[in-house]
Motif scaffolding. Structure first.
Motif, PDB file in Angstrom:
ATOM      1  N   UNK A 100       1.150  42.944 -43.637  1.00 48.89           N
ATOM      2  CA  UNK A 100       0.949  44.300 -44.149  1.00 48.89           C
ATOM      3  C   UNK A 100       2.195  45.158 -43.927  1.00 48.89           C
ATOM      4  N   UNK A 101       2.764  45.078 -42.730  1.00 53.12           N
ATOM      5  CA  UNK A 101       3.959  45.858 -42.452  1.00 53.12           C
ATOM      6  C   UNK A 101       5.100  45.464 -43.384  1.00 53.12           C
ATOM      7  N   UNK A 102       5.229  44.159 -43.646  1.00 57.52           N
ATOM      8  CA  UNK A 102       6.276  43.702 -44.552  1.00 57.52           C
ATOM      9  C   UNK A 102       6.005  44.165 -45.986  1.00 57.52           C
ATOM     10  N   UNK A 103       4.735  44.134 -46.395  1.00 55.48           N
ATOM     11  CA  UNK A 103       4.382  44.541 -47.751  1.00 55.48           C
ATOM     12  C   UNK A 103       4.678  46.014 -47.995  1.00 55.48           C
ATOM     13  N   UNK A 104       4.278  46.879 -47.052  1.00 56.35           N
ATOM     14  CA  UNK A 104       4.455  48.312 -47.281  1.00 56.35           C
ATOM     15  C   UNK A 104       5.925  48.713 -47.243  1.00 56.35           C
ATOM     16  N   UNK A 105       6.759  47.870 -46.650  1.00 59.72           N
ATOM     17  CA  UNK A 105       8.195  48.158 -46.620  1.00 59.72           C
ATOM     18  C   UNK A 105       8.928  47.554 -47.818  1.00 59.72           C
ATOM     19  N   UNK A 106       8.257  46.676 -48.542  1.00 61.45           N
ATOM     20  CA  UNK A 106       8.902  46.012 -49.674  1.00 61.45           C
ATOM     21  C   UNK A 106       9.116  47.007 -50.818  1.00 61.45           C
ATOM     22  N   UNK A 107      10.290  47.034 -51.432  1.00 64.07           N
ATOM     23  CA  UNK A 107      10.585  48.021 -52.488  1.00 64.07           C
ATOM     24  C   UNK A 107       9.626  47.962 -53.669  1.00 64.07           C
ATOM     25  N   UNK A 108       9.107  46.775 -53.991  1.00 66.60           N
ATOM     26  CA  UNK A 108       8.265  46.648 -55.184  1.00 66.60           C
ATOM     27  C   UNK A 108       6.768  46.800 -54.898  1.00 66.60           C
ATOM     28  N   UNK A 109       6.401  46.953 -53.642  1.00 66.70           N
ATOM     29  CA  UNK A 109       4.977  47.109 -53.339  1.00 66.70           C
ATOM     30  C   UNK A 109       4.528  48.499 -53.769  1.00 66.70           C
ATOM     31  N   UNK A 110       3.315  48.630 -54.352  1.00 69.55           N
ATOM     32  CA  UNK A 110       2.855  49.946 -54.825  1.00 69.55           C
ATOM     33  C   UNK A 110       2.878  50.995 -53.716  1.00 69.55           C
ATOM     34  N   UNK A 111       3.084  52.235 -54.114  1.00 66.19           N
ATOM     35  CA  UNK A 111       3.126  53.353 -53.171  1.00 66.19           C
ATOM     36  C   UNK A 111       1.851  54.192 -53.286  1.00 66.19           C
ATOM     37  N   UNK A 112       1.678  55.065 -52.313  1.00 74.12           N
ATOM     38  CA  UNK A 112       0.541  55.972 -52.337  1.00 74.12           C
ATOM     39  C   UNK A 112      -0.793  55.237 -52.350  1.00 74.12           C
ATOM     40  N   UNK A 113      -1.760  55.797 -53.079  1.00 78.40           N
ATOM     41  CA  UNK A 113      -3.092  55.198 -53.130  1.00 78.40           C
ATOM     42  C   UNK A 113      -3.075  53.844 -53.816  1.00 78.40           C
ATOM     43  N   UNK A 114      -2.071  53.598 -54.668  1.00 77.68           N
ATOM     44  CA  UNK A 114      -2.015  52.341 -55.415  1.00 77.68           C
ATOM     45  C   UNK A 114      -1.892  51.131 -54.493  1.00 77.68           C
ATOM     46  N   UNK A 167       2.824  64.956 -57.011  1.00 73.80           N
ATOM     47  CA  UNK A 167       2.927  63.508 -56.903  1.00 73.80           C
ATOM     48  C   UNK A 167       1.820  62.811 -56.165  1.00 73.80           C
ATOM     49  N   UNK A 168       0.729  63.509 -55.829  1.00 71.11           N
ATOM     50  CA  UNK A 168      -0.422  62.925 -55.130  1.00 71.11           C
ATOM     51  C   UNK A 168      -0.015  62.156 -53.875  1.00 71.11           C
ATOM     52  N   UNK A 169       0.718  62.809 -52.952  1.00 67.27           N
ATOM     53  CA  UNK A 169       1.117  62.106 -51.728  1.00 67.27           C
ATOM     54  C   UNK A 169      -0.086  61.795 -50.845  1.00 67.27           C
ATOM     55  N   UNK A 170      -0.002  60.728 -50.063  1.00 61.84           N
ATOM     56  CA  UNK A 170      -1.060  60.382 -49.112  1.00 61.84           C
ATOM     57  C   UNK A 170      -0.956  61.312 -47.907  1.00 61.84           C
ATOM     58  N   UNK A 171      -1.992  62.118 -47.692  1.00 60.17           N
ATOM     59  CA  UNK A 171      -2.013  63.062 -46.580  1.00 60.17           C
ATOM     60  C   UNK A 171      -2.685  62.478 -45.352  1.00 60.17           C
TER      61      UNK A 171
END
Length: 205
Positions: free
Chosen positions: A48-62, A109-113
């Motif tokens: 999970x940590x690697x995925x969220x740091x990957x440039x192509x992994x979806x951001x925010x709620x996606x 931009x619907x940021x995650x709060x």
């Protein structure tokens, strides 16, 4: 739904990994219920940590939709003057709760709060009257805040942690000041507000 073999089970293991510092016994039991092991829990967290740091992994709620599927509920919520949206997913380990992602206004931009476990709509909270009722994993931030006003929120020691300072009677009826520690919004332990050790959640007399 899963992305590269990472789905609901693996995401629950990520949540558990962060709770293991407080409640290793409860975490071990939950890991067994998922048919997993401690090593697979560590591996899920690492992935999970690697995925969220990957440039192509979806951001925010996606990013949550990618591993959990479409949200089971999406409800408008106002935070002060901000028109926000709360998206919620069911997780098998905690059927009375929902994993909630709070998104800021679309125009910015619907940021995650925030992202944590909350009480599911229509599910009554536990009855919380004294310190003994505050058992680990029995309640979420909103439950404790509603039961013991005015609870004062405090920043936790890590991004997934949260604290509340509040007043409540112990088993003898003496009202004291306490600090509740939460991980992903779920209660882990309660201790005296001055930081003195010796009182776990639900364990004070």
């Amino acid at each position: 739904m899963a992305i590269n073999g990472f789905g609901v089970t693996e995401f629950q293991l990520v949540l558990l990994r962060r709770m293991a510092d407080y409640q290793p016994g409860l975490v071990e039991e939950a890991v067994r219920r998922l048919g997993a092991t401690r090593s697979s829990m560590r591996e899920a967290n690492k992935r999970w940590q690697a995925m969220v740091r990957a440039p192509r992994f979806p951001r925010g709620a996606a990013r949550f939709t990618a591993v959990l599927g479409p949200a089971g509920a999406s409800v408008p919520r106002r935070i002060g003057d901000l028109a926000c949206t709360a998206r919620q997913w069911e997780l098998p380990l905690w059927p009375e709760l929902r994993f909630e992602v709070l998104l800021g206004p679309a125009e910015i931009g619907s940021p995650v709060l925030n992202e944590w476990l909350v009480r599911a709509a229509g599910v009554p909270p536990p009855v919380l009257r004294t310190l003994a009722d505050l058992r680990p994993w029995s309640c979420v931030v909103g439950d404790v805040g509603a039961a013991f006003p005015p609870a004062v929120p405090r920043e936790g020691s890590a991004p997934t942690r949260f604290r509340l300072d509040f007043g409540a009677p112990d088993g003898a009826g003496r009202v004291g000041r306490w600090t509740a520690d939460f991980t992903w919004g779920l209660l882990q332990e309660v201790r005296p507000a001055d930081g003195t050790p010796g009182h776990a959640a639900g364990g004070a007399e």
